[in-house]
Scaffold this motif. Structure first.
Motif, short mmCIF file in Angstrom:
data_model
loop_
_atom_site.label_atom_id
_atom_site.label_comp_id
_atom_site.label_asym_id
_atom_site.label_seq_id
_atom_site.Cartn_x
_atom_site.Cartn_y
_atom_site.Cartn_z
N VAL A 90 0.91 -0.99 -0.07
CA VAL A 90 0.05 0.22 0.13
C VAL A 90 0.83 1.35 0.02
CG1 VAL A 90 -1.61 1.51 1.36
CG2 VAL A 90 -2.12 -1.15 0.98
N THR A 91 0.71 2.19 -1.05
CA THR A 91 1.33 3.41 -1.06
C THR A 91 0.26 4.40 -1.09
OG1 THR A 91 1.57 2.99 -3.45
CG2 THR A 91 3.51 2.56 -2.11
N PHE A 92 0.95 5.55 -0.56
CA PHE A 92 -0.41 6.62 -0.44
C PHE A 92 0.20 7.86 -0.34
CE2 PHE A 92 0.88 5.68 3.81
CZ PHE A 92 0.99 7.15 4.60
N SER A 93 -0.24 9.26 -0.53
CA SER A 93 0.23 10.42 -0.52
C SER A 93 -0.13 11.11 0.82
CB SER A 93 -0.19 11.32 -1.78
OG SER A 93 0.12 10.78 -3.01
N PHE A 94 0.76 11.68 1.54
CA PHE A 94 0.40 12.26 2.83
C PHE A 94 -0.32 13.46 2.57
CE2 PHE A 94 4.41 10.27 4.78
CZ PHE A 94 3.58 9.84 5.91
N ARG A 95 -1.01 14.16 3.47
CA ARG A 95 -1.98 15.42 3.31
C ARG A 95 -1.11 16.36 2.80
NH1 ARG A 95 -4.36 16.14 8.88
NH2 ARG A 95 -4.65 13.90 8.63
N GLY A 96 -1.33 17.06 1.79
CA GLY A 96 -0.86 18.32 1.09
C GLY A 96 0.05 17.86 0.05
N HIS A 97 -0.09 16.59 -0.19
CA HIS A 97 0.91 15.85 -1.27
C HIS A 97 0.02 15.47 -2.20
CE1 HIS A 97 3.80 16.21 2.13
NE2 HIS A 97 4.85 15.98 1.66
N GLY A 98 0.55 15.82 -3.79
CA GLY A 98 -0.05 15.14 -4.65
C GLY A 98 -1.57 15.51 -4.83
N ARG A 99 -2.33 14.40 -4.97
CA ARG A 99 -3.61 14.33 -4.96
C ARG A 99 -4.46 14.42 -3.69
NH1 ARG A 99 -5.69 10.60 -9.98
NH2 ARG A 99 -4.46 9.16 -8.90
N SER A 100 -3.64 14.20 -2.46
CA SER A 100 -4.35 14.05 -1.46
C SER A 100 -4.93 15.54 -0.74
CB SER A 100 -3.41 13.59 -0.24
OG SER A 100 -3.13 12.17 -0.37
N GLY A 101 -5.81 15.42 0.10
CA GLY A 101 -6.48 17.02 0.62
C GLY A 101 -5.52 17.43 1.66
N GLY A 102 -6.03 18.59 2.19
CA GLY A 102 -5.49 18.98 3.30
C GLY A 102 -3.87 19.77 2.99
N ARG A 103 -3.24 20.10 4.24
CA ARG A 103 -2.01 20.48 3.95
C ARG A 103 -0.91 19.99 4.92
NH1 ARG A 103 -3.34 26.88 5.12
NH2 ARG A 103 -4.86 26.04 6.43
N SER A 104 0.19 19.84 4.48
CA SER A 104 1.16 19.08 5.14
C SER A 104 1.58 19.68 6.56
CB SER A 104 2.58 18.89 4.41
OG SER A 104 3.54 18.43 5.28
N THR A 105 1.67 18.81 7.53
CA THR A 105 1.83 19.43 8.91
C THR A 105 3.48 18.90 9.33
OG1 THR A 105 0.93 17.42 10.15
CG2 THR A 105 -0.44 19.58 9.83
N VAL A 106 4.26 18.06 8.25
CA VAL A 106 5.47 18.02 8.24
C VAL A 106 5.80 16.76 9.52
CG1 VAL A 106 7.92 18.80 8.09
CG2 VAL A 106 5.76 20.25 7.56
N GLY A 107 4.90 16.04 9.54
CA GLY A 107 5.17 14.79 10.46
C GLY A 107 4.24 14.65 11.72
N ASP A 108 3.57 15.76 11.87
CA ASP A 108 2.58 15.72 13.05
C ASP A 108 1.24 14.98 12.74
OD1 ASP A 108 0.89 16.30 15.39
OD2 ASP A 108 0.77 18.38 14.89
N ARG A 109 0.25 15.46 12.19
CA ARG A 109 -1.00 14.91 11.81
C ARG A 109 -0.84 13.73 10.81
NH1 ARG A 109 -4.48 16.88 14.98
NH2 ARG A 109 -6.45 15.78 14.06
#
Length: 278
Positions: A90-109
């Motif tokens: 299973v691969t996925f894009s973290f929040r804020g990356h690529g087609r995922s929603g949200g914004r990156s919290t750089v390792g928190d959420r």
């Protein structure tokens, strides 16, 4: 489809299983417990002798990429192909990356993104789940194992041990990218990474603080001796915190994260995980 708790499918682009009964790759959007949609891909693995059998007996590797990565990046796809010889992936894009929603919290959420992916893997029928994280993703798999559990082995590659490290030039550039408006614009338009403007409040549990809480889940820490981001005191701190339940591999000549992880190293990681995950 309706949206439910973490790991539930928000919108599916699932390919139907083929007429031979082989389990086909599946692409979907997951919904995290805080409402962010996560782009995720399931692949059954190339190294299994009978992909028509239920996945219950086969392990699944859930890959957590580094900062500015995403599910379709070539280096993430290469990691997935290497691990697929030993199980499903299973691969996925973290929040804020690529087609995922949200914004990156750089390792928190981001631990919530990984939890959604792990739950999806188990919902697909896998009883053995191994998380494999790189750089930021390496810190996330450590914190996820401590805060959520539910994994059978954990592999952290090129991860920091502590927050706010600025001791190398690449990390000073990363802090500019994250903390400055101009840097966040570069992240959005140059790196396809949308970064949250708010600082951590409260500061999340650090990787080195999380490590003692992972036991008895098997833990492997991998780090290159030429890592330009985090020097060797980071993996050694993590290994010391892990004690007897952790294992440390210091790789000669290796740089940082996915781009530096050779196929031979990825194969060794997969074999280690299979031997430890039951």
């Amino acid at each position: 489809m309706s949206i439910g708790p973490a790991g539930d499918v928000a919108r599916s682009t699932v390919r139907p299983e083929c007429e031979t009964g082989l389990r086909a790759p599946r692409r979907t959007l997951l919904r995290t417990s805080d409402g962010v949609t996560i782009d995720a891909l399931y692949e059954p693995g190339t190294g299994v002798s009978d992909t028509s059998a239920p996945p219950r007996g086969r392990p699944v590797f859930v890959v957590a990429h580094g900062f500015t990565g995403e599910v379709d990046r070539p280096h993430v796809r290469r990691v997935a192909r290497a691990l697929a010889h030993c199980g499903a992936v299973v691969t996925f894009s973290f929040r804020g990356h690529g087609r995922s929603g949200g914004r990156s919290t750089v390792g928190d959420r981001e631990v919530l993104d990984l939890e959604a992916a792990v739950r999806w893997a188990r919902d697909l029928g896998h009883t053995r789940v191994v998380t494999v994280g790189f750089s930021m993703g390496g810190s996330v798999v450590l914190r996820h194992a401590a805060l959520h559990g539910g994994t059978d082995a954990v592999v952290s590659v090129s991860a920091p041990a502590r927050w706010y490290y600025r001791g190398t030039a690449p990390m000073r550039r990363l802090h500019w990218l994250v903390t400055r408006p101009a840097g966040r614009l570069v992240g959005r338009y140059g790196l396809r990474t949308r970064i949250h403007h708010q600082e951590w409040d409260p500061v999340p549990l650090s990787p080195v603080e999380a490590v003692p809480e992972i036991a008895p889940t098997p833990l492997l820490i991998v780090h290159g001796d030429r890592d330009g981001y985090f020097p060797l005191d980071h993996p050694r701190m993590l290994a010391d915190a892990a004690g007897e339940h952790g294992e440390l591999w210091l790789e000669p000549g290796m740089g940082h994260a996915e781009n530096a992880a050779a196929d031979e190293l990825l194969a060794r990681i997969a074999r280690w995980a299979l031997s430890r995950a039951g």
